[in-house]
Design an enzyme around this catalytic site. Structure first.
Site, short mmCIF file in Angstrom:
data_model
loop_
_atom_site.label_atom_id
_atom_site.label_comp_id
_atom_site.label_asym_id
_atom_site.label_seq_id
_atom_site.Cartn_x
_atom_site.Cartn_y
_atom_site.Cartn_z
N ARG A 196 0.84 -1.06 0.02
CA ARG A 196 0.11 -0.02 0.13
C ARG A 196 0.88 1.34 -0.04
O ARG A 196 1.11 1.96 0.92
CB ARG A 196 -0.97 0.01 1.17
N GLN B 233 -0.87 2.31 -6.22
CA GLN B 233 -2.36 2.68 -5.80
C GLN B 233 -3.04 2.14 -6.86
O GLN B 233 -4.36 1.82 -6.82
CB GLN B 233 -2.56 4.21 -5.69
N ASP C 235 -4.22 -1.46 -6.40
CA ASP C 235 -4.47 -1.84 -5.18
C ASP C 235 -5.96 -2.33 -5.27
O ASP C 235 -6.97 -1.65 -4.96
CB ASP C 235 -4.76 -0.62 -4.43
N SER D 165 -8.42 -1.95 -2.17
CA SER D 165 -9.39 -0.61 -2.05
C SER D 165 -10.55 -0.52 -2.94
O SER D 165 -11.47 -0.04 -2.85
CB SER D 165 -8.35 0.56 -2.24
N TYR E 255 -3.98 0.92 8.11
CA TYR E 255 -4.83 0.21 9.06
C TYR E 255 -4.61 0.84 10.46
O TYR E 255 -3.46 1.09 10.75
CB TYR E 255 -4.72 -1.44 8.80
#
Length: 379
Positions: free
Chosen positions: A119, A124, A127, A130, A224
């Protein structure tokens, strides 16, 4: 180089790893795209659409492919059809799928797990956690609105005023923020809580009230939250109880891949909710944020209906597939090289994205936590 799109065989999986509109991106990279028959059937994509986009529909796609892409891990029979040296890209929860990891290793297959993509900013666009959380968060709010036997929005009429529903969302990651935003768009009054300090501003940015319990924040790595002590968890549940009791709908989204979901809400807390209340637990598959929730089931606790999520992104297979497919294509592009005028799938294991996502390669398990776990089982 041939890249094959597998037909998903697991019950309840309706997504597909590549959609027709992205076939052109793969062919531009230099790949011949093969698709197993009816690979997109459950996502309402016909074989004809793949053929029109430039792919070949081929029942033997997996056996001749250099790279196989899928959503779920390939079943054992499919892994054993792959040629040695082939590569797979899919979700691959290694703790829950140790046999698949062993098969991939023993068959000399290089495998990449989408949930292990680091991450970081550069990753991105790859990902998938997500992108699928975005779908799941939206779906959770729609489920809550559909189950609740009252309006979400305020309605002012000549016959009187109907007050808006009150919704509480626990967890403000990608899924939680999307659930908040969707519930707000539907007109509900939304309050939300997350243990991370940065989440308060994000909650307010999508139109909800951030619940402040005046407890220590728990910032962790990778975006997280870190685990909390049992004393803090108990105090948090105590302070959240009045908010939950007053809510018409509760949506919980707190989960970390590969770990047990934290229990945020006890049965006793749900029992304090009013008649007709709805609880949507997105984390039900990983143990549940709500005590007593069951994945894929609706259970009654007190006067509330509790909906446990199971493979929630697959419940909206069209958009989920399109987002996932873009993640996959971006990862494939990262690992594609042109050498001496020939296109090759050539992962650079010095690249932190490639190294982080790799589970097996050259007959060995490269993902250290998985290797140690499997060695511990066999010891």
């Amino acid at each position: 180089m041939r890249i094959a799109v597998a037909r998903e065989t697991r019950q309840g999986e309706a997504r597909v790893a590549v959609v027709p509109e992205l076939v052109g991106k793969l062919t531009t990279l230099g790949y011949e795209v093969l698709v197993e028959p009816e690979a997109g059937h459950h996502a309402l994509i016909a074989d004809r659409e793949y053929a029109e986009a430039g792919a070949s529909v081929d029942a033997d796609a997996l056996a001749v492919a250099d790279v196989v892409v899928s959503v779920q891990p390939l079943p054992t029979a499919s892994i054993r059809r792959l040629r040695p040296g082939a590569a797979t890209i899919s979700f691959l929860p290694t703790q829950q799928e140790p046999d698949a990891v062993r098969d991939l290793r023993d068959c000399g297959v290089t495998s990449f797990a989408m949930e292990l993509v680091p991450r970081i900013s550069r990753a991105q666009s790859m990902d998938a956690l997500s992108s699928q959380a975005l779908v799941a968060g939206y779906r959770c709010a729609i489920v809550a609105a559909g189950m609740l036997r009252r309006f979400f929005p305020l309605n002012m009429t000549a016959a009187g005023t109907v007050p808006p529903a009150e919704v509480v969302v626990l967890g403000a990651g990608v899924a939680g923020l999307q659930a908040i935003a969707t519930a707000r768009r539907l007109g509900a009054v939304v309050k939300a809580y997350d243990v991370r300090a940065a989440a308060a501003e994000e909650i307010r940015s999508v139109g909800a009230q951030s619940i402040d319990l005046e407890l220590e924040t728990l910032e962790g790595s990778g975006g997280y939250a870190r685990e909390m002590t049992e004393d803090r968890a108990a105090r948090q549940r105590e302070l959240l109880t009045p908010y939950i009791a007053a809510a018409d709908a509760l949506i919980t989204t707190a989960a970390v891949p590969g770990r047990q979901a934290p229990v945020l809400v006890t049965r006793q807390m749900v029992e304090q909710m009013g008649p007709g209340a709805v609880v949507v637990d997105l984390a039900a598959e990983s143990g549940g944020n709500v005590q007593g929730s069951e994945p894929g089931e609706v259970v009654r606790i007190g006067d509330a209906q509790v909906w446990g999520g199971r493979n929630v992104p697959s419940q909206m297979p069209g958009p989920a597939s399109r987002l996932y497919a873009q993640n996959v294509v971006n990862l494939v592009a990262l690992m594609t090289r042109e050498e001496d005028g020939e296109v090759r799938f050539a992962p650079d294991f010095d690249d932190e994205i490639v190294a982080g996502a790799c589970v097996t390669h050259d007959g060995a398990i490269r993902h250290e936590p998985t290797r140690l776990a499997l060695e511990g089982e066999s010891a």
